[in-house]
Each structure stands twice: as structure tokens, then as C-alpha cells.
Design a protein around this motif. Structure first.
Motif, mmCIF file in Angstrom:
data_model
loop_
_atom_site.group_PDB
_atom_site.id
_atom_site.type_symbol
_atom_site.label_atom_id
_atom_site.label_comp_id
_atom_site.label_asym_id
_atom_site.label_seq_id
_atom_site.Cartn_x
_atom_site.Cartn_y
_atom_site.Cartn_z
ATOM 1 N N PHE A 150 32.904 21.993 118.246
ATOM 2 C CA PHE A 150 32.858 21.092 119.399
ATOM 3 C C PHE A 150 32.793 19.651 118.917
ATOM 4 O O PHE A 150 32.086 19.339 117.948
ATOM 5 C CB PHE A 150 31.639 21.379 120.277
ATOM 6 N N ASP A 151 33.530 18.773 119.605
ATOM 7 C CA ASP A 151 33.415 17.340 119.345
ATOM 8 C C ASP A 151 33.094 16.629 120.652
ATOM 9 O O ASP A 151 32.684 17.280 121.628
ATOM 10 C CB ASP A 151 34.683 16.797 118.670
ATOM 11 N N THR A 152 33.260 15.328 120.686
ATOM 12 C CA THR A 152 32.822 14.585 121.868
ATOM 13 C C THR A 152 33.736 14.787 123.072
ATOM 14 O O THR A 152 33.467 14.218 124.140
ATOM 15 C CB THR A 152 32.714 13.084 121.551
ATOM 16 N N ALA A 153 34.773 15.604 122.936
ATOM 17 C CA ALA A 153 35.539 15.981 124.124
ATOM 18 C C ALA A 153 34.661 16.739 125.115
ATOM 19 O O ALA A 153 34.918 16.719 126.325
ATOM 20 C CB ALA A 153 36.747 16.840 123.730
ATOM 21 N N VAL A 154 33.612 17.389 124.628
ATOM 22 C CA VAL A 154 32.696 18.112 125.512
ATOM 23 C C VAL A 154 31.657 17.179 126.126
ATOM 24 O O VAL A 154 30.962 17.538 127.069
ATOM 25 C CB VAL A 154 32.009 19.261 124.750
ATOM 26 N N GLY A 155 31.546 15.954 125.574
ATOM 27 C CA GLY A 155 30.572 14.980 126.048
ATOM 28 C C GLY A 155 29.838 14.329 124.896
ATOM 29 O O GLY A 155 29.942 14.763 123.745
ATOM 30 N N LYS A 157 26.882 13.117 122.356
ATOM 31 C CA LYS A 157 25.862 13.915 121.683
ATOM 32 C C LYS A 157 24.444 13.551 122.114
ATOM 33 O O LYS A 157 23.494 14.265 121.762
ATOM 34 C CB LYS A 157 26.000 13.779 120.161
ATOM 35 N N ARG A 158 24.281 12.480 122.862
ATOM 36 C CA ARG A 158 22.963 12.087 123.353
ATOM 37 C C ARG A 158 22.834 12.351 124.853
ATOM 38 O O ARG A 158 21.966 11.777 125.503
ATOM 39 C CB ARG A 158 22.688 10.621 123.020
ATOM 40 N N ASP A 182 19.927 15.542 112.430
ATOM 41 C CA ASP A 182 18.978 14.584 111.862
ATOM 42 C C ASP A 182 18.600 13.498 112.856
ATOM 43 O O ASP A 182 17.696 12.712 112.601
ATOM 44 C CB ASP A 182 19.570 13.938 110.606
ATOM 45 N N VAL A 183 19.293 13.440 113.997
ATOM 46 C CA VAL A 183 19.132 12.326 114.954
ATOM 47 C C VAL A 183 18.215 12.740 116.097
ATOM 48 O O VAL A 183 18.526 13.664 116.861
ATOM 49 C CB VAL A 183 20.504 11.885 115.503
ATOM 50 N N ALA A 184 17.111 12.043 116.250
ATOM 51 C CA ALA A 184 16.109 12.408 117.255
ATOM 52 C C ALA A 184 16.668 12.375 118.669
ATOM 53 O O ALA A 184 16.356 13.249 119.489
ATOM 54 C CB ALA A 184 14.899 11.475 117.140
ATOM 55 N N GLU A 185 17.512 11.390 118.980
ATOM 56 C CA GLU A 185 18.031 11.271 120.343
ATOM 57 C C GLU A 185 18.970 12.430 120.683
ATOM 58 O O GLU A 185 19.054 12.850 121.837
ATOM 59 C CB GLU A 185 18.750 9.930 120.515
ATOM 60 N N GLU A 186 19.686 12.944 119.700
ATOM 61 C CA GLU A 186 20.515 14.127 119.936
ATOM 62 C C GLU A 186 19.633 15.344 120.203
ATOM 63 O O GLU A 186 19.924 16.158 121.095
ATOM 64 C CB GLU A 186 21.426 14.383 118.743
#
Length: 239
Positions: A150-155, A157-158, A182-186
Motif C-alpha cells: 500500500f502507498d499513499t493512494a490509500v490515503g 499515513k497520518r 518509527d513515526v509516532a504520528e503514524e
């Protein structure tokens, strides 16, 4: 905590070094951009991306200028990511670029796959770029271990809706899916959608630990924390 039936993983900072993406892949795409567009700009797939660039660029901005600006800004824009993936594909196939993977990752992925755990990738890089990274890893071609990309075509990441859409697409309860990043907001967004989450805190990347989420320094620690199969020592050495 429900048993984990699927693992959804980020790439940069999670399975692979942040430095690899920022210091190897991004500069390679920038250096090769003009030559790639000169050679392939008339091909339908590339031409469609350039049309999308024109639509998203500033008024009067040339596509190449827009692409370079977005590269400098590390913008998460679809046509840019698609073109970067195409350029990286040429680099991987020519041998100019080789992938990076933390050595603890492949043994765990193989152990989880053998145990019937569904494996998926969600990254801001295009699906094509994701497959290149895992297809040309130091541990060999790992793409066959994954059931979906999946990439950002699904939306974004945050955005919690992105993870809800992925869970729906996997036909699994959100609570059975473990998202690694590793990203807290994700992780915030994934947790809001009902997924289990774990932050990869790799010292080499200087990741800042988030007190809001479970943490692990590597994939074996993830396995221990979430009761996933761990690779045997012999399997780890072989991988």
C-alpha cells in the motif's frame, strides 16, 4: 490484546535505514531525473505522470522544476513518487543501486510468513518502489513473503481513515493487525483506527521514542512483545 494475524510495516526507519532513502535513493533520483525524462518522457506511463505533475504544479511552473522543488521539500505527491519509483527501477536493474535492509528484518519476516502471519507494506514510497527495495534486498528477493503493498493512494499515513481502509481491504479485524513504524504520528493514526502498533526505535537512525506507544529496538523484540514466531538462530544466520 488480540493475537496478531497480520503485520503491516513501514519501510524508512523501520525495515531500512533512513539514511539509505535520504542519502542514496533520493539523490540518485534527482541526478537521473533529466536523463530519465529525456529517454522515457514520451512513454504512456511517464507521460501520464507528467500530465499529473502539470495539474499539481504552480501556475506556469514547468514539470521538471516542480519535480525538483517537490524533491527538495520531500513532498508526498503521487506523480513524484511514481516517477521516483521508475527511476529507481532502472537503477536497481542496472546495478547502480542496491537495497538496504536491517539484518534482523528478513529472518523475522520469513518466520512470520512460515507461521501464516499475513505480511503487508504501507509506505509513502510508491508500490513499485516498495517492491524494488524488497526485491533487491541484501537478503534476496523478499517480495514473495508479502500479500500486499500500500502507498499513499490509500490515503495519508497520518490519517486514521487510511488504516481503516487497509483493514477493510485485508478483510481482517483491525485489532488483529500490527502496524510497525518509527513515526509516532503514524502510530497515532493506526491506533485510532483500532490497529495494534509498535514503534521501531533504532539507535542508528536516532529515532525519538514516543511514550504513547509500545517500543522495540528491532524485529526480534517485536516478535517477543507481541508473541509472534521468532526465527531460529540457524535460520537467522542463514538469512
Amino acid at each position: 490484546m488480540a493475537p496478531v494475524s497480520a503485520v503491516l510495516t513501514d519501510i524508512e526507519g523501520t525495515t531500512s535505514a533512513i539514511a539509505f532513502v535520504k542519502e542514496t535513493l533520493f539523490p540518485f533520483a534527482e541526478r537521473a531525473l533529466d536523463a530519465f525524462l529525456d529517454a522515457h518522457g514520451a512513454e504512456p506511463e511517464v507521460a501520464a505522470c507528467l500530465d499529473a505533475v502539470r495539474q499539481a504544479a504552480r501556475p506556469g511552473e514547468e514539470p521538471r522544476a516542480a519535480l525538483r522543488r517537490w524533491m527538495a521539500e520531500d513532498a508526498k505527491i503521487g506523480p513524484l513518487k511514481t516517477l521516483q519509483g521508475m527511476i529507481w527501477r532502472d537503477g536497481f536493474l542496472s546495478g547502480e543501486v542496491t537495497g538496504h535492509l536491517w539484518p534482523d528484518v528478513a529472518p523475522c519476516l520469513r518466520a512470520w510468513s512460515r507461521a501464516g502471519i499475513g505480511l503487508y507494506v504501507y509506505s509513502s514510497g510508491s508500490v513499485a518502489a516498495q517492491k524494488l527495495l524488497f526485491g533487491h534486498s541484501p537478503a534476496g528477493d523478499l517480495t514473495g513473503l508479502f500479500s500486499g503493498f500500500f502507498d499513499t493512494a490509500v490515503g495519508g499515513k497520518r490519517e486514521a481513515a487510511s488504516y481503516a481502509a487497509i483493514a477493510q481491504g485485508l478483510h481482517r479485524p483491525a485489532g488483529e493487525i500490527l502496524f510497525l513504524s518509527d513515526v509516532a504520528e503514524e502510530l497515532d493514526a493506526a491506533a485510532a483506527a483500532g490497529l495494534q502498533v509498535c514503534q521501531l526505535v533504532r539507535r542508528q537512525d536516532g529515532t525519538q521514542p514516543s511514550p504513547r506507544h509500545p517500543q522495540a529496538p528491532d524485529f526480534p523484540a517485536v516478535a517477543g512483545r507481541f508473541r509472534l514466531p521468532a526465527p531460529s538462530l540457524s535460520a537467522g544466520a542463514a538469512a
